[in-house]
Enzyme design. Structure first.
Site, PDB file in Angstrom:
ATOM      1  CB  SER A 142       2.464  -0.326 -10.304  1.00  0.00           C
ATOM      2  OG  SER A 142       1.631   0.714  -9.908  1.00  0.00           O
ATOM      3  CG  HIS A 184       5.935   1.905  -5.983  1.00  0.00           C
ATOM      4  ND1 HIS A 184       5.678   0.644  -5.518  1.00  0.00           N
ATOM      5  CD2 HIS A 184       4.832   2.264  -6.695  1.00  0.00           C
ATOM      6  CE1 HIS A 184       4.490   0.246  -5.924  1.00  0.00           C
ATOM      7  NE2 HIS A 184       3.951   1.216  -6.637  1.00  0.00           N
ATOM      8  CD  GLU A 241       8.003  -1.162  -3.003  1.00  0.00           C
ATOM      9  OE1 GLU A 241       7.891  -2.290  -2.535  1.00  0.00           O
ATOM     10  OE2 GLU A 241       7.567  -0.855  -4.132  1.00  0.00           O
ATOM     11  CG  ASN A 264       2.802  -3.268  -6.669  1.00  0.00           C
ATOM     12  OD1 ASN A 264       2.003  -3.292  -5.741  1.00  0.00           O
ATOM     13  ND2 ASN A 264       2.941  -2.214  -7.459  1.00  0.00           N
TER      14      ASN A 264
HETATM   15  N1  CAA Z   1      -7.165  11.059   2.750  1.00  0.00           N
HETATM   16  C1  CAA Z   1      -7.231  11.387   4.057  1.00  0.00           C
HETATM   17  N2  CAA Z   1      -7.790  10.621   5.003  1.00  0.00           N
HETATM   18  C2  CAA Z   1      -8.316   9.446   4.592  1.00  0.00           C
HETATM   19  C3  CAA Z   1      -8.279   9.030   3.252  1.00  0.00           C
HETATM   20  C4  CAA Z   1      -7.669   9.875   2.321  1.00  0.00           C
HETATM   21  N3  CAA Z   1      -7.567   9.583   1.000  1.00  0.00           N
HETATM   22  N4  CAA Z   1      -8.873   7.817   3.167  1.00  0.00           N
HETATM   23  C5  CAA Z   1      -9.273   7.489   4.407  1.00  0.00           C
HETATM   24  N5  CAA Z   1      -8.931   8.469   5.273  1.00  0.00           N
HETATM   25  C6  CAA Z   1      -9.156   8.491   6.710  1.00  0.00           C
HETATM   26  C7  CAA Z   1     -10.641   8.524   7.027  1.00  0.00           C
HETATM   27  O1  CAA Z   1     -11.117   9.844   7.085  1.00  0.00           O
HETATM   28  C8  CAA Z   1     -10.700   7.833   8.366  1.00  0.00           C
HETATM   29  O2  CAA Z   1     -10.398   8.773   9.373  1.00  0.00           O
HETATM   30  P1  CAA Z   1     -11.015   8.606  10.844  1.00  0.00           P
HETATM   31  O3  CAA Z   1     -10.307   7.441  11.430  1.00  0.00           O
HETATM   32  O4  CAA Z   1     -10.669   9.907  11.498  1.00  0.00           O
HETATM   33  O5  CAA Z   1     -12.474   8.401  10.633  1.00  0.00           O
HETATM   34  C9  CAA Z   1      -9.552   6.834   8.319  1.00  0.00           C
HETATM   35  O6  CAA Z   1      -8.678   7.265   7.271  1.00  0.00           O
HETATM   36  C10 CAA Z   1     -10.027   5.434   8.029  1.00  0.00           C
HETATM   37  O7  CAA Z   1     -10.764   5.446   6.805  1.00  0.00           O
HETATM   38  P2  CAA Z   1     -12.081   4.630   6.547  1.00  0.00           P
HETATM   39  O8  CAA Z   1     -12.854   4.482   7.812  1.00  0.00           O
HETATM   40  O9  CAA Z   1     -12.757   5.225   5.361  1.00  0.00           O
HETATM   41  O10 CAA Z   1     -11.617   3.212   6.028  1.00  0.00           O
HETATM   42  P3  CAA Z   1     -10.558   2.174   6.569  1.00  0.00           P
HETATM   43  O11 CAA Z   1     -10.503   2.115   8.048  1.00  0.00           O
HETATM   44  O12 CAA Z   1     -10.827   0.934   5.799  1.00  0.00           O
HETATM   45  O13 CAA Z   1      -9.143   2.727   6.080  1.00  0.00           O
HETATM   46  C11 CAA Z   1      -7.610   2.460   4.286  1.00  0.00           C
HETATM   47  C12 CAA Z   1      -8.935   3.044   4.764  1.00  0.00           C
HETATM   48  C13 CAA Z   1      -6.430   3.123   5.000  1.00  0.00           C
HETATM   49  C14 CAA Z   1      -7.535   2.756   2.798  1.00  0.00           C
HETATM   50  C15 CAA Z   1      -7.547   0.924   4.607  1.00  0.00           C
HETATM   51  O14 CAA Z   1      -8.712   0.293   4.129  1.00  0.00           O
HETATM   52  C16 CAA Z   1      -6.336   0.259   3.992  1.00  0.00           C
HETATM   53  O15 CAA Z   1      -5.242   0.329   4.514  1.00  0.00           O
HETATM   54  N6  CAA Z   1      -6.538  -0.437   2.859  1.00  0.00           N
HETATM   55  C17 CAA Z   1      -5.475  -1.126   2.139  1.00  0.00           C
HETATM   56  C18 CAA Z   1      -4.753  -0.140   1.258  1.00  0.00           C
HETATM   57  C19 CAA Z   1      -3.616  -0.780   0.529  1.00  0.00           C
HETATM   58  O16 CAA Z   1      -3.313  -1.952   0.628  1.00  0.00           O
HETATM   59  N7  CAA Z   1      -2.939   0.048  -0.276  1.00  0.00           N
HETATM   60  C20 CAA Z   1      -1.887  -0.404  -1.142  1.00  0.00           C
HETATM   61  C21 CAA Z   1      -2.424  -0.631  -2.526  1.00  0.00           C
HETATM   62  S1  CAA Z   1      -1.208  -1.219  -3.639  1.00  0.00           S
HETATM   63  C22 CAA Z   1      -0.412   0.157  -4.132  1.00  0.00           C
HETATM   64  O17 CAA Z   1      -0.735   1.265  -3.784  1.00  0.00           O
HETATM   65  C23 CAA Z   1       0.768  -0.050  -5.023  1.00  0.00           C
HETATM   66  C24 CAA Z   1       0.538  -0.146  -6.487  1.00  0.00           C
HETATM   67  O18 CAA Z   1       1.477   0.135  -7.211  1.00  0.00           O
HETATM   68  C25 CAA Z   1      -0.722  -0.619  -7.086  1.00  0.00           C
HETATM   69  P1  NAD Z   2      -4.755   7.667 -12.723  1.00  0.00           P
HETATM   70  O1  NAD Z   2      -5.384   7.095 -13.932  1.00  0.00           O
HETATM   71  O2  NAD Z   2      -5.599   7.942 -11.525  1.00  0.00           O
HETATM   72  O3  NAD Z   2      -3.990   9.039 -13.088  1.00  0.00           O
HETATM   73  C1  NAD Z   2      -3.101   9.173 -14.165  1.00  0.00           C
HETATM   74  C2  NAD Z   2      -3.104  10.636 -14.575  1.00  0.00           C
HETATM   75  O4  NAD Z   2      -2.049  10.864 -15.491  1.00  0.00           O
HETATM   76  C3  NAD Z   2      -4.407  11.065 -15.271  1.00  0.00           C
HETATM   77  O5  NAD Z   2      -4.936  12.202 -14.622  1.00  0.00           O
HETATM   78  C4  NAD Z   2      -3.976  11.385 -16.703  1.00  0.00           C
HETATM   79  O6  NAD Z   2      -4.692  12.443 -17.285  1.00  0.00           O
HETATM   80  C5  NAD Z   2      -2.513  11.767 -16.491  1.00  0.00           C
HETATM   81  N1  NAD Z   2      -1.673  11.599 -17.668  1.00  0.00           N
HETATM   82  C6  NAD Z   2      -1.589  10.532 -18.504  1.00  0.00           C
HETATM   83  N2  NAD Z   2      -0.646  10.768 -19.439  1.00  0.00           N
HETATM   84  C7  NAD Z   2      -0.120  11.990 -19.192  1.00  0.00           C
HETATM   85  C8  NAD Z   2       0.892  12.798 -19.794  1.00  0.00           C
HETATM   86  N3  NAD Z   2       1.577  12.376 -20.865  1.00  0.00           N
HETATM   87  N4  NAD Z   2       1.167  13.990 -19.232  1.00  0.00           N
HETATM   88  C9  NAD Z   2       0.508  14.432 -18.157  1.00  0.00           C
HETATM   89  N5  NAD Z   2      -0.461  13.725 -17.538  1.00  0.00           N
HETATM   90  C10 NAD Z   2      -0.771  12.523 -18.051  1.00  0.00           C
HETATM   91  O7  NAD Z   2      -3.557   6.680 -12.345  1.00  0.00           O
HETATM   92  P2  NAD Z   2      -2.893   6.425 -10.919  1.00  0.00           P
HETATM   93  O8  NAD Z   2      -3.626   5.344 -10.232  1.00  0.00           O
HETATM   94  O9  NAD Z   2      -2.664   7.740 -10.234  1.00  0.00           O
HETATM   95  O10 NAD Z   2      -1.483   5.796 -11.364  1.00  0.00           O
HETATM   96  C11 NAD Z   2      -0.442   6.600 -11.867  1.00  0.00           C
HETATM   97  C12 NAD Z   2       0.875   5.840 -11.803  1.00  0.00           C
HETATM   98  O11 NAD Z   2       1.122   5.425 -10.453  1.00  0.00           O
HETATM   99  C13 NAD Z   2       0.902   4.556 -12.653  1.00  0.00           C
HETATM  100  O12 NAD Z   2       2.208   4.364 -13.124  1.00  0.00           O
HETATM  101  C14 NAD Z   2       0.529   3.479 -11.624  1.00  0.00           C
HETATM  102  O13 NAD Z   2       1.008   2.204 -11.998  1.00  0.00           O
HETATM  103  C15 NAD Z   2       1.242   4.005 -10.383  1.00  0.00           C
HETATM  104  N6  NAD Z   2       0.694   3.572  -9.107  1.00  0.00           N
HETATM  105  C16 NAD Z   2      -0.652   3.397  -8.939  1.00  0.00           C
HETATM  106  C17 NAD Z   2      -1.145   3.012  -7.698  1.00  0.00           C
HETATM  107  C18 NAD Z   2      -2.604   2.832  -7.461  1.00  0.00           C
HETATM  108  O14 NAD Z   2      -2.979   2.238  -6.435  1.00  0.00           O
HETATM  109  N7  NAD Z   2      -3.477   3.319  -8.312  1.00  0.00           N
HETATM  110  C19 NAD Z   2      -0.255   2.836  -6.623  1.00  0.00           C
HETATM  111  C20 NAD Z   2       1.123   3.051  -6.820  1.00  0.00           C
HETATM  112  C21 NAD Z   2       1.591   3.408  -8.080  1.00  0.00           C
END
Ligand code: CAA
Ligand code: NAD
Length: 318
Positions: free
Chosen positions: A152, A173, A185, A223
């Site tokens: 991330s 990503h 990405e 991010n």
């Molecule tokens: N797998 C399959 N289907 C899924 C699912 C999953 N994991 N999660 C939800 N769904 C489906 C549901 O079954 C539902 O289907 P129906 O329309 O047929 O009922 C539909 O998606 C909508 O789900 P919900 O009603 O439960 O909830 P929602 O309308 O709020 O949608 C969401 C869920 C798509 C997650 C929405 O809330 C959303 O877009 N949230 C923001 C997510 C976001 O910003 N993600 C980025 C995070 S940052 C990141 O990832 C980067 C990083 O490095 C940290």
């Molecule tokens: P998570 O904690 O759900 O899963 C991580 C997994 O990696 C665990 O099952 C752990 O047992 C395994 N693991 C750790 N060290 C290991 C090793 N040496 N060998 C094999 N397996 C190992 O974490 P996550 O949320 O899936 O995030 C994983 C990566 O993806 C991180 O780099 C995170 O920053 C990135 N990421 C996370 C998100 C998010 O929304 N959570 C979105 C995009 C990217």
């Protein structure tokens, strides 16, 4: 677990490496994928890759984690199929069966790696652990294999420096939840070859995703904008200026976000957000955007990591 490499395996990989010509290295059509880390991201990526006909090996530390990951993939597929095969449940069941057949699991990656076109890591957000993993796998993988990280926030060039193939290393990503979020990405370092970027762009398109390209800059595109926004919401709440519920409602109804910042933080994982922030604030300790949050640190120290542990800012049912 990754430290044991038999001499047979070393011999085998030596011959595989020799068998790829330099032209094979140029254009990699990605069919066989090894995903290391079967948490929420790794399992989601495995699901999407298997659903689009790729052969996937999912690797994690224990069989229990892998069983949980496979269960998660199956239940997510059921949700997908409910929509895509709504009038034809039998075909939906067939589809799930076929997809599940495309995924195998292992706690020992060497066999899968020997035939992998792409190794994608989605393990814990820790530079040293990611470098150790890539350094180790680099010795076993064929020459043409591309290494990608789903990090991330960590610099891809630093992760790639643990390998002998920086030209075949990049960031890939994905976003959470992977089956629903359309974006990927594709992150190129100054060493990533154009052929590697092109292979990854083609791969993301084959997954049905929309790729965007970005340089190896902190937080890439999404991010860099999203995490400071989530942290600013936390600070607003910590100052006692608004409740987390009202901030979430505000951003959903006033800005059209599907989740509020606290719901989203719980969804992403508070440990992951803390890892991102700690890394950035270490680099720029005086930048107020990267200032730590006591509340976030406290919740992580208590093991309240969000949805995955059933408690973070909010509580969740199983
Ligand atoms: N797998 C399959 N289907 C899924 C699912 C999953 N994991 N999660 C939800 N769904 C489906 C549901 O079954 C539902 O289907 P129906 O329309 O047929 O009922 C539909 O998606 C909508 O789900 P919900 O009603 O439960 O909830 P929602 O309308 O709020 O949608 C969401 C869920 C798509 C997650 C929405 O809330 C959303 O877009 N949230 C923001 C997510 C976001 O910003 N993600 C980025 C995070 S940052 C990141 O990832 C980067 C990083 O490095 C940290
Ligand atoms: P998570 O904690 O759900 O899963 C991580 C997994 O990696 C665990 O099952 C752990 O047992 C395994 N693991 C750790 N060290 C290991 C090793 N040496 N060998 C094999 N397996 C190992 O974490 P996550 O949320 O899936 O995030 C994983 C990566 O993806 C991180 O780099 C995170 O920053 C990135 N990421 C996370 C998100 C998010 O929304 N959570 C979105 C995009 C990217």
């Amino acid at each position: 677990m990754f430290r044991l490499v038999s001499s047979n395996m070393a011999f085998f990989t030596h011959h595989i490496k020799r068998s790829f010509s330099s032209s094979a290295v140029r254009n990699v059509v990605i069919k066989n994928v090894t995903i290391i880390g079967g948490g929420q991201m790794g399992a989601g990526i495995a699901q999407v890759a298997a659903s689009t006909g790729h052969s996937v090996t999912l690797v994690d530390m224990t069989d229990d984690i892998l069983k949980k990951a496979m269960k998660g993939i199956q239940s997510s597929l059921r949700r997908v199929v409910k929509k895509t095969f709504s009038g034809d449940p039998e075909s939906g069941d067939d589809f799930i069966q076929k997809v599940m057949q495309n995924v195998s699991t292992s706690t020992e990656p060497s066999a899968a790696i020997a035939t992998s076109d792409l190794i994608l890591e989605a393990i814990v957000e820790n530079m040293k652990i990611k470098q150790d993993l890539f350094g180790f796998l680099d010795k076993m993988a064929p020459e043409h294999t591309i290494f990608a990280s789903n990090t991330s926030s960590l610099p891809i060039s630093d992760i790639a420096s643990a390998t002998s193939r920086p030209d075949r290393c990049a960031g890939l990503h994905f976003f959470n939840p992977v089956p629903l979020m359309k974006l990927v990405e594709v992150v190129a370092t100054t060493s990533t070859s154009p052929e590697t970027s092109e292979s990854l762009l083609n791969f993301t398109k084959a997954l049905g995703k929309t790729p965007v390209c970005c340089k190896d800059t902190p937080g890439f595109i999404v991010n860099r904008l999203l995490v400071p926004y989530m942290m600013e919401a936390l600070r607003l709440h910590e100052r006692g200026h608004a409740s987390k519920e009202d901030i979430d409602t505000g951003m959903k109804l006033g800005a059209g976000y599907p989740m509020g910042p606290f719901e989203l933080s719980d969804y992403v994982g508070l440990d992951t957000i803390k890892f991102i922030m700690d890394g950035w604030s270490k680099k720029e300790p005086d930048n107020p955007i990267f200032a730590p949050s006591q509340l976030l640190n406290k919740l992580v120290a208590e093991g309240k990591l969000g949805k995955k542990t059933l408690e973070g800012f909010y509580k969740y049912n199983k």
